[in-house]
Design a protein around this motif. Structure first.
Motif, PDB file in Angstrom:
ATOM      1  N   ALA A  37       0.672  -1.391   0.138  1.00 25.17           N
ATOM      2  CA  ALA A  37       0.065  -0.184  -0.168  1.00 25.17           C
ATOM      3  C   ALA A  37       0.999   1.167  -0.097  1.00 25.17           C
ATOM      4  O   ALA A  37       0.477   2.367  -0.875  1.00 25.17           O
ATOM      5  CB  ALA A  37      -0.777  -0.046   1.178  1.00 25.17           C
ATOM      6  N   ARG A  38       1.996   1.550   0.780  1.00 24.27           N
ATOM      7  CA  ARG A  38       2.909   2.326   0.828  1.00 24.27           C
ATOM      8  C   ARG A  38       3.543   2.581  -0.385  1.00 24.27           C
ATOM      9  O   ARG A  38       3.708   3.726  -0.998  1.00 24.27           O
ATOM     10  CB  ARG A  38       3.817   1.905   1.823  1.00 24.27           C
ATOM     11  N   ASP A  39       4.064   1.550  -1.023  1.00 24.40           N
ATOM     12  CA  ASP A  39       4.802   1.641  -2.443  1.00 24.40           C
ATOM     13  C   ASP A  39       3.706   1.988  -3.579  1.00 24.40           C
ATOM     14  O   ASP A  39       3.957   3.140  -4.347  1.00 24.40           O
ATOM     15  CB  ASP A  39       5.166   0.393  -2.996  1.00 24.40           C
ATOM     16  N   LEU A  40       2.472   1.752  -3.506  1.00 24.66           N
ATOM     17  CA  LEU A  40       1.445   2.315  -4.425  1.00 24.66           C
ATOM     18  C   LEU A  40       1.462   3.725  -3.970  1.00 24.66           C
ATOM     19  O   LEU A  40       0.920   4.517  -5.267  1.00 24.66           O
ATOM     20  CB  LEU A  40       0.317   1.423  -4.106  1.00 24.66           C
ATOM     21  N   HIS A  41       1.338   4.086  -2.978  1.00 30.85           N
ATOM     22  CA  HIS A  41       0.889   5.601  -2.629  1.00 30.85           C
ATOM     23  C   HIS A  41       2.055   6.530  -2.856  1.00 30.85           C
ATOM     24  O   HIS A  41       1.872   7.559  -3.690  1.00 30.85           O
ATOM     25  CB  HIS A  41       0.611   5.810  -1.159  1.00 30.85           C
ATOM     26  N   ASP A  42       3.247   5.988  -2.397  1.00 30.69           N
ATOM     27  CA  ASP A  42       4.366   6.853  -2.440  1.00 30.69           C
ATOM     28  C   ASP A  42       5.061   6.768  -3.618  1.00 30.69           C
ATOM     29  O   ASP A  42       5.725   8.126  -4.026  1.00 30.69           O
ATOM     30  CB  ASP A  42       5.376   6.523  -1.255  1.00 30.69           C
ATOM     31  N   GLN A  43       5.065   5.760  -4.358  1.00 31.19           N
ATOM     32  CA  GLN A  43       5.933   5.682  -5.745  1.00 31.19           C
ATOM     33  C   GLN A  43       4.975   5.858  -6.773  1.00 31.19           C
ATOM     34  O   GLN A  43       5.282   6.668  -7.886  1.00 31.19           O
ATOM     35  CB  GLN A  43       6.766   4.385  -5.637  1.00 31.19           C
ATOM     36  N   VAL A  44       3.732   5.023  -6.810  1.00 34.89           N
ATOM     37  CA  VAL A  44       3.178   4.862  -8.167  1.00 34.89           C
ATOM     38  C   VAL A  44       2.201   6.108  -8.167  1.00 34.89           C
ATOM     39  O   VAL A  44       2.177   6.690  -9.238  1.00 34.89           O
ATOM     40  CB  VAL A  44       2.539   3.576  -8.094  1.00 34.89           C
ATOM     41  N   ALA A  45       1.434   6.415  -7.340  1.00 37.09           N
ATOM     42  CA  ALA A  45       0.635   7.486  -7.272  1.00 37.09           C
ATOM     43  C   ALA A  45       1.210   8.858  -7.172  1.00 37.09           C
ATOM     44  O   ALA A  45       0.925   9.784  -8.158  1.00 37.09           O
ATOM     45  CB  ALA A  45      -0.480   7.691  -6.053  1.00 37.09           C
ATOM     46  N   HIS A  46       2.300   8.966  -6.632  1.00 37.33           N
ATOM     47  CA  HIS A  46       3.198  10.232  -6.760  1.00 37.33           C
ATOM     48  C   HIS A  46       3.967  10.378  -8.161  1.00 37.33           C
ATOM     49  O   HIS A  46       3.748  11.552  -8.630  1.00 37.33           O
ATOM     50  CB  HIS A  46       4.404  10.280  -5.652  1.00 37.33           C
TER      51      HIS A  46
ATOM     52  N   SER B 115       7.134   4.838 -12.243  1.00 28.66           N
ATOM     53  CA  SER B 115       6.066   4.013 -11.754  1.00 28.66           C
ATOM     54  C   SER B 115       5.696   2.762 -12.488  1.00 28.66           C
ATOM     55  O   SER B 115       5.340   1.720 -11.771  1.00 28.66           O
ATOM     56  CB  SER B 115       4.873   4.910 -12.229  1.00 28.66           C
ATOM     57  N   GLN B 116       5.884   2.597 -13.892  1.00 32.36           N
ATOM     58  CA  GLN B 116       5.821   1.308 -14.402  1.00 32.36           C
ATOM     59  C   GLN B 116       6.679   0.111 -14.020  1.00 32.36           C
ATOM     60  O   GLN B 116       6.225  -0.854 -13.535  1.00 32.36           O
ATOM     61  CB  GLN B 116       6.141   1.359 -15.864  1.00 32.36           C
ATOM     62  N   GLU B 117       7.807   0.629 -13.505  1.00 30.63           N
ATOM     63  CA  GLU B 117       8.836  -0.283 -12.925  1.00 30.63           C
ATOM     64  C   GLU B 117       8.219  -0.662 -11.425  1.00 30.63           C
ATOM     65  O   GLU B 117       8.623  -1.919 -10.978  1.00 30.63           O
ATOM     66  CB  GLU B 117      10.157   0.361 -12.665  1.00 30.63           C
ATOM     67  N   THR B 118       7.677   0.397 -10.817  1.00 31.07           N
ATOM     68  CA  THR B 118       7.241  -0.029  -9.384  1.00 31.07           C
ATOM     69  C   THR B 118       6.106  -0.989  -9.385  1.00 31.07           C
ATOM     70  O   THR B 118       6.017  -2.087  -8.830  1.00 31.07           O
ATOM     71  CB  THR B 118       6.717   1.094  -8.631  1.00 31.07           C
ATOM     72  N   VAL B 119       5.215  -0.878 -10.243  1.00 31.89           N
ATOM     73  CA  VAL B 119       4.276  -1.676 -10.542  1.00 31.89           C
ATOM     74  C   VAL B 119       4.564  -3.214 -10.910  1.00 31.89           C
ATOM     75  O   VAL B 119       4.019  -4.280 -10.476  1.00 31.89           O
ATOM     76  CB  VAL B 119       3.130  -1.112 -11.783  1.00 31.89           C
ATOM     77  N   ARG B 120       5.667  -3.178 -11.793  1.00 33.72           N
ATOM     78  CA  ARG B 120       5.949  -4.556 -12.402  1.00 33.72           C
ATOM     79  C   ARG B 120       6.612  -5.102 -11.287  1.00 33.72           C
ATOM     80  O   ARG B 120       6.387  -6.381 -11.028  1.00 33.72           O
ATOM     81  CB  ARG B 120       7.188  -4.342 -13.500  1.00 33.72           C
ATOM     82  N   ALA B 121       7.357  -4.566 -10.317  1.00 35.36           N
ATOM     83  CA  ALA B 121       8.110  -5.262  -9.146  1.00 35.36           C
ATOM     84  C   ALA B 121       6.804  -5.586  -8.199  1.00 35.36           C
ATOM     85  O   ALA B 121       7.105  -6.834  -7.710  1.00 35.36           O
ATOM     86  CB  ALA B 121       9.105  -4.239  -8.684  1.00 35.36           C
ATOM     87  N   LEU B 122       5.989  -4.940  -8.123  1.00 31.93           N
ATOM     88  CA  LEU B 122       4.886  -5.122  -6.965  1.00 31.93           C
ATOM     89  C   LEU B 122       4.226  -6.644  -7.655  1.00 31.93           C
ATOM     90  O   LEU B 122       3.697  -7.564  -6.837  1.00 31.93           O
ATOM     91  CB  LEU B 122       3.868  -4.224  -6.811  1.00 31.93           C
ATOM     92  N   ALA B 123       3.799  -6.432  -8.906  1.00 34.47           N
ATOM     93  CA  ALA B 123       3.245  -7.660  -9.568  1.00 34.47           C
ATOM     94  C   ALA B 123       3.939  -9.004  -9.532  1.00 34.47           C
ATOM     95  O   ALA B 123       3.456  -9.924  -9.266  1.00 34.47           O
ATOM     96  CB  ALA B 123       2.543  -7.169 -10.960  1.00 34.47           C
ATOM     97  N   TRP B 124       5.267  -8.689  -9.658  1.00 31.45           N
ATOM     98  CA  TRP B 124       5.890  -9.919  -9.815  1.00 31.45           C
ATOM     99  C   TRP B 124       6.177 -10.405  -8.482  1.00 31.45           C
ATOM    100  O   TRP B 124       6.048 -11.655  -8.253  1.00 31.45           O
ATOM    101  CB  TRP B 124       7.622  -9.419 -10.196  1.00 31.45           C
ATOM    102  N   GLY B 125       6.112  -9.812  -7.194  1.00 33.48           N
ATOM    103  CA  GLY B 125       6.111 -10.054  -6.050  1.00 33.48           C
ATOM    104  C   GLY B 125       4.968 -10.794  -5.239  1.00 33.48           C
ATOM    105  O   GLY B 125       5.036 -11.767  -4.675  1.00 33.48           O
TER     106      GLY B 125
END
Length: 224
Positions: free
Chosen positions: A30-39, A76-86
């Protein structure tokens, strides 16, 4: 999770540790989605609006804003990819070394040099041990990628007759462990190591990189 009232005290503690580890992971996502993707998307949108604003009056400035937007969307794309992989890879299927390599291929910046070295036979490890060890090492790698500004990250796993010894080292900025050595990421790593009956040590200093070491005893170790 099972009903705690039906479990003996040691099992209750294990269940509680699992809950804490899972709660931390949900909060991290949730923090990564807010702090990295949304930002990042907010930065991109603002830059695109400025691009349109300057497009006619200042083409060079408009181009700079467009490039800023592209960088923000890419991050943001890289963060989403990493979260989805995890989320997909919560279990080690084809071996611990392959899982760690796959993770780094998926999330490491192109300029980062990294190595993964495993010695010993990971088929000896129970599935739950392998899975929790992978998640702990993944969190240590993630911390290095996000916080260390490292040029190199090294992951080493040694599977001996009595224990697994694993480490994640980086050549990054380092930090004062007395002041910052109990953060959420390290707490999650400790929880996972303790679930397996092991422990974690942290070595770091400002400007000297960071090493996270894990020692996990093996239940089928030969008697001394």
């Amino acid at each position: 999770m099972p009903d705690d009232d039906r479990l003996p005290p040691p099992a209750v503690e294990i269940v509680n540790r699992l809950r804490r580890a899972h709660t931390y992971e949900r909060r991290r996502i949730a923090r990564d989605l807010h702090d990295q993707v949304a930002h990042g998307l907010s930065v991109a949108l603002n830059s695109l609006e400025l691009h349109l604003l300057y497009l006619d009056s200042d083409p060079a400035r408009a181009l700079a804003q467009l490039r800023t937007a592209m960088r923000a969307v890419r991050r943001s794309q890289e963060t989403v990819r990493a979260l989805a992989w995890g989320l997909r890879r919560r279990e080690v299927v084809h071996g611990l070394e392959a899982a760690l390599r796959d993770y780094l291929v998926a999330v490491a910046p192109p300029a980062l040099a990294w190595t993964v070295e495993l010695r010993g036979d990971d088929s000896r490890l129970p599935a739950e041990t392998c899975d929790e060890l992978f998640l702990a090492l993944r969190e240590a790698v993630r911390n290095a990628l996000i916080h260390s500004a490292a040029d190199r990250v090294e992951v080493a796993v040694r599977i001996g007759p009595d224990a697994v010894r694993a480490s994640v080292s980086d050549d990054g900025t380092g930090f004062d462990t007395e002041q910052y050595g109990q953060g959420g990421g390290l707490a999650s790593i400790r929880e996972r190591a303790e679930l397996l009956g092991g422990g974690v040590t942290l070595s770091s200093a400002p400007g000297a990189g960071t090493t996270v070491r894990m020692l996990i005893p093996l239940a089928d170790a030969p008697d001394q």
